[in-house]
Design a protein around this motif. Structure first.
Motif, PDB file in Angstrom:
ATOM      1  N   ASP A 103       0.872  -1.185   0.000  1.00 17.62           N
ATOM      2  CA  ASP A 103       0.000   0.000   0.000  1.00 17.62           C
ATOM      3  C   ASP A 103       0.903   1.228   0.000  1.00 17.62           C
ATOM      4  OD1 ASP A 103      -2.607  -1.029   0.035  1.00 17.62           O
ATOM      5  OD2 ASP A 103      -2.582  -1.281   2.212  1.00 17.62           O
ATOM      6  N   VAL A 104       0.551   2.212  -0.818  1.00 19.81           N
ATOM      7  CA  VAL A 104       1.311   3.452  -0.842  1.00 19.81           C
ATOM      8  C   VAL A 104       0.333   4.619  -0.772  1.00 19.81           C
ATOM      9  CG1 VAL A 104       1.435   3.584  -3.383  1.00 19.81           C
ATOM     10  CG2 VAL A 104       3.166   4.748  -1.984  1.00 19.81           C
ATOM     11  N   THR A 105       0.681   5.627  -0.002  1.00 21.66           N
ATOM     12  CA  THR A 105      -0.141   6.839   0.088  1.00 21.66           C
ATOM     13  C   THR A 105       0.686   8.032  -0.380  1.00 21.66           C
ATOM     14  OG1 THR A 105       0.527   7.362   2.375  1.00 21.66           O
ATOM     15  CG2 THR A 105      -1.426   5.938   2.075  1.00 21.66           C
ATOM     16  N   ALA A 106      -0.015   9.070  -0.781  1.00 16.22           N
ATOM     17  CA  ALA A 106       0.645  10.307  -1.210  1.00 16.22           C
ATOM     18  C   ALA A 106      -0.224  11.471  -0.763  1.00 16.22           C
ATOM     19  CB  ALA A 106       0.831  10.330  -2.720  1.00 16.22           C
ATOM     20  N   GLU A 107       0.262  12.196   0.222  1.00 19.25           N
ATOM     21  CA  GLU A 107      -0.455  13.368   0.714  1.00 19.25           C
ATOM     22  C   GLU A 107       0.149  14.606   0.068  1.00 19.25           C
ATOM     23  OE1 GLU A 107      -0.598  13.230   4.970  1.00 19.25           O
ATOM     24  OE2 GLU A 107      -1.080  11.097   4.929  1.00 19.25           O
ATOM     25  N   THR A 108      -0.705  15.374  -0.553  1.00 16.72           N
ATOM     26  CA  THR A 108      -0.284  16.508  -1.363  1.00 16.72           C
ATOM     27  C   THR A 108      -0.122  17.765  -0.522  1.00 16.72           C
ATOM     28  OG1 THR A 108      -1.487  15.554  -3.188  1.00 16.72           O
ATOM     29  CG2 THR A 108      -0.880  17.846  -3.408  1.00 16.72           C
ATOM     30  N   SER A 109       0.895  18.549  -0.855  1.00 18.95           N
ATOM     31  CA  SER A 109       1.090  19.820  -0.167  1.00 18.95           C
ATOM     32  C   SER A 109       0.726  21.016  -1.037  1.00 18.95           C
ATOM     33  CB  SER A 109       2.544  19.952   0.291  1.00 18.95           C
ATOM     34  OG  SER A 109       3.404  20.032  -0.832  1.00 18.95           O
ATOM     35  N   ASN A 110       0.328  20.796  -2.310  1.00 16.56           N
ATOM     36  CA  ASN A 110       0.021  21.885  -3.255  1.00 16.56           C
ATOM     37  C   ASN A 110       1.102  22.954  -3.235  1.00 16.56           C
ATOM     38  OD1 ASN A 110      -2.406  20.939  -4.419  1.00 16.56           O
ATOM     39  ND2 ASN A 110      -3.461  21.412  -2.511  1.00 16.56           N
ATOM     40  N   THR A 111       2.304  22.538  -3.467  1.00 14.83           N
ATOM     41  CA  THR A 111       3.479  23.396  -3.380  1.00 14.83           C
ATOM     42  C   THR A 111       3.848  23.972  -4.738  1.00 14.83           C
ATOM     43  OG1 THR A 111       4.318  22.044  -1.582  1.00 14.83           O
ATOM     44  CG2 THR A 111       5.925  23.416  -2.720  1.00 14.83           C
ATOM     45  N   THR A 112       4.255  25.233  -4.745  1.00  7.57           N
ATOM     46  CA  THR A 112       4.782  25.850  -5.959  1.00  7.57           C
ATOM     47  C   THR A 112       6.234  25.426  -6.124  1.00  7.57           C
ATOM     48  OG1 THR A 112       3.314  27.734  -5.776  1.00  7.57           O
ATOM     49  CG2 THR A 112       5.288  28.036  -7.112  1.00  7.57           C
ATOM     50  N   VAL A 113       6.557  24.955  -7.318  1.00  6.16           N
ATOM     51  CA  VAL A 113       7.928  24.549  -7.644  1.00  6.16           C
ATOM     52  C   VAL A 113       8.525  25.671  -8.493  1.00  6.16           C
ATOM     53  CG1 VAL A 113       9.377  22.783  -8.699  1.00  6.16           C
ATOM     54  CG2 VAL A 113       7.220  22.131  -7.600  1.00  6.16           C
ATOM     55  N   ASP A 114       9.510  26.356  -7.931  1.00  8.15           N
ATOM     56  CA  ASP A 114      10.114  27.500  -8.603  1.00  8.15           C
ATOM     57  C   ASP A 114      10.775  27.103  -9.912  1.00  8.15           C
ATOM     58  OD1 ASP A 114       9.350  29.224  -6.573  1.00  8.15           O
ATOM     59  OD2 ASP A 114      11.219  28.942  -5.459  1.00  8.15           O
ATOM     60  N   ALA A 115      10.893  28.076 -10.811  1.00  2.56           N
ATOM     61  CA  ALA A 115      11.585  27.864 -12.085  1.00  2.56           C
ATOM     62  C   ALA A 115      13.019  27.443 -11.814  1.00  2.56           C
ATOM     63  CB  ALA A 115      11.555  29.148 -12.908  1.00  2.56           C
ATOM     64  N   ASP A 116      13.525  26.540 -12.657  1.00  3.16           N
ATOM     65  CA  ASP A 116      14.918  26.107 -12.609  1.00  3.16           C
ATOM     66  C   ASP A 116      15.330  25.651 -11.208  1.00  3.16           C
ATOM     67  OD1 ASP A 116      17.302  25.507 -13.847  1.00  3.16           O
ATOM     68  OD2 ASP A 116      18.153  27.506 -13.535  1.00  3.16           O
ATOM     69  N   SER A 117      14.544  24.737 -10.624  1.00  4.71           N
ATOM     70  CA  SER A 117      14.842  24.255  -9.276  1.00  4.71           C
ATOM     71  C   SER A 117      14.809  22.733  -9.238  1.00  4.71           C
ATOM     72  CB  SER A 117      13.836  24.827  -8.268  1.00  4.71           C
ATOM     73  OG  SER A 117      12.539  24.321  -8.527  1.00  4.71           O
ATOM     74  N   ALA A 118      15.400  22.182  -8.199  1.00  7.17           N
ATOM     75  CA  ALA A 118      15.436  20.725  -8.028  1.00  7.17           C
ATOM     76  C   ALA A 118      15.226  20.381  -6.569  1.00  7.17           C
ATOM     77  CB  ALA A 118      16.770  20.170  -8.504  1.00  7.17           C
ATOM     78  N   GLY A 119      14.550  19.258  -6.332  1.00  7.20           N
ATOM     79  CA  GLY A 119      14.396  18.741  -4.973  1.00  7.20           C
ATOM     80  C   GLY A 119      13.387  19.458  -4.104  1.00  7.20           C
ATOM     81  N   THR A 120      12.428  20.146  -4.705  1.00  4.33           N
ATOM     82  CA  THR A 120      11.409  20.841  -3.917  1.00  4.33           C
ATOM     83  C   THR A 120      10.443  19.823  -3.318  1.00  4.33           C
ATOM     84  OG1 THR A 120      11.527  22.761  -5.375  1.00  4.33           O
ATOM     85  CG2 THR A 120       9.560  22.570  -3.988  1.00  4.33           C
ATOM     86  N   SER A 121      10.265  19.846  -2.017  1.00 12.67           N
ATOM     87  CA  SER A 121       9.341  18.920  -1.351  1.00 12.67           C
ATOM     88  C   SER A 121       7.910  19.254  -1.753  1.00 12.67           C
ATOM     89  CB  SER A 121       9.485  19.031   0.166  1.00 12.67           C
ATOM     90  OG  SER A 121       8.524  18.201   0.795  1.00 12.67           O
ATOM     91  N   VAL A 122       7.171  18.231  -2.248  1.00 13.67           N
ATOM     92  CA  VAL A 122       5.794  18.456  -2.698  1.00 13.67           C
ATOM     93  C   VAL A 122       4.788  17.545  -1.995  1.00 13.67           C
ATOM     94  CG1 VAL A 122       6.426  19.401  -4.955  1.00 13.67           C
ATOM     95  CG2 VAL A 122       6.116  16.922  -4.699  1.00 13.67           C
ATOM     96  N   GLY A 123       5.249  16.719  -1.074  1.00 15.46           N
ATOM     97  CA  GLY A 123       4.318  15.860  -0.348  1.00 15.46           C
ATOM     98  C   GLY A 123       5.028  14.754   0.388  1.00 15.46           C
ATOM     99  N   SER A 124       4.228  13.951   1.076  1.00 14.10           N
ATOM    100  CA  SER A 124       4.768  12.829   1.823  1.00 14.10           C
ATOM    101  C   SER A 124       3.734  11.719   1.858  1.00 14.10           C
ATOM    102  CB  SER A 124       5.127  13.269   3.245  1.00 14.10           C
ATOM    103  OG  SER A 124       3.954  13.698   3.915  1.00 14.10           O
ATOM    104  N   GLY A 125       4.144  10.571   2.359  1.00 19.01           N
ATOM    105  CA  GLY A 125       3.220   9.449   2.456  1.00 19.01           C
ATOM    106  C   GLY A 125       3.885   8.280   3.140  1.00 19.01           C
ATOM    107  N   THR A 126       3.287   7.104   2.987  1.00 19.12           N
ATOM    108  CA  THR A 126       3.844   5.888   3.555  1.00 19.12           C
ATOM    109  C   THR A 126       3.790   4.765   2.527  1.00 19.12           C
ATOM    110  OG1 THR A 126       1.705   5.235   4.467  1.00 19.12           O
ATOM    111  CG2 THR A 126       3.177   6.456   5.938  1.00 19.12           C
TER     112      THR A 126
END
Length: 152
Positions: A103-126
């Motif tokens: 089982d996998v879950t994905a909880e969304t943070s509705n995060t803005t990912v800036d232009a030309d960026s890497a590794g922006t946290s956008v959610g978590s789960g189990t």
């Protein structure tokens, strides 16, 4: 110079009045003028695709529960974008190691990912490796478990 008669005075006054009334009417018509128009421009194709990642610790055994962190990379140098609702699913590289055992879950943070960026946290789960009392899960020994994450 000739003397103005009463009749000429009346005509001159009426003409002046007509000029004033006509000029005022033109100003009135000017202020009540209506019109319409429009304009258009094509927007950028920006806000495009981001690359999503799922990160969790390996070494799963039946009954384990692991935290999953979801990140995003945005290669567009000009436009930030917002990651919406996350979806996640599990696959394995061994036919006998069934994805249904996970089982996998994905909880969304509705995060803005800036232009030309890497590794922006956008959610978590189990990620849960369900323990089965009735099925031999040995096929999962040494198998690779992959979480596929998407955004809608």
């Amino acid at each position: 110079m000739r003397k103005m008669t009463k009749k000429n005075k009346v005509l001159a006054a009426a003409g002046a009045l007509a000029l004033v009334a006509g000029g005022g009417g033109a100003a009135y018509a000017y202020w009540t003028t209506t019109g319409e128009g429009s304009g258009e421009a094509t927007n950028s194709e920006g806000g495009g695709t981001v690359t999503l990642h799922a990160d969790f610790d390996g070494g799963l055994t039946p009954g384990d529960v692991r935290s999953v962190s979801y990140t995003a990379d945005n290669a567009d140098p000009n436009t930030s974008t917002k990651v919406g609702v996350l979806t996640a699913s599990v696959t394995t590289d061994v036919a006998g190691c069934l994805p249904a055992w996970f089982d996998v879950t994905a909880e969304t943070s509705n995060t803005t990912v800036d232009a030309d960026s890497a590794g922006t946290s956008v959610g978590s789960g189990t990620l849960t490796f369900k323990d089965s009392a009735t099925e031999d899960q040995s096929a999962c020994k040494g198998s690779v478990v992959t979480i596929t994450v998407g955004s809608v």
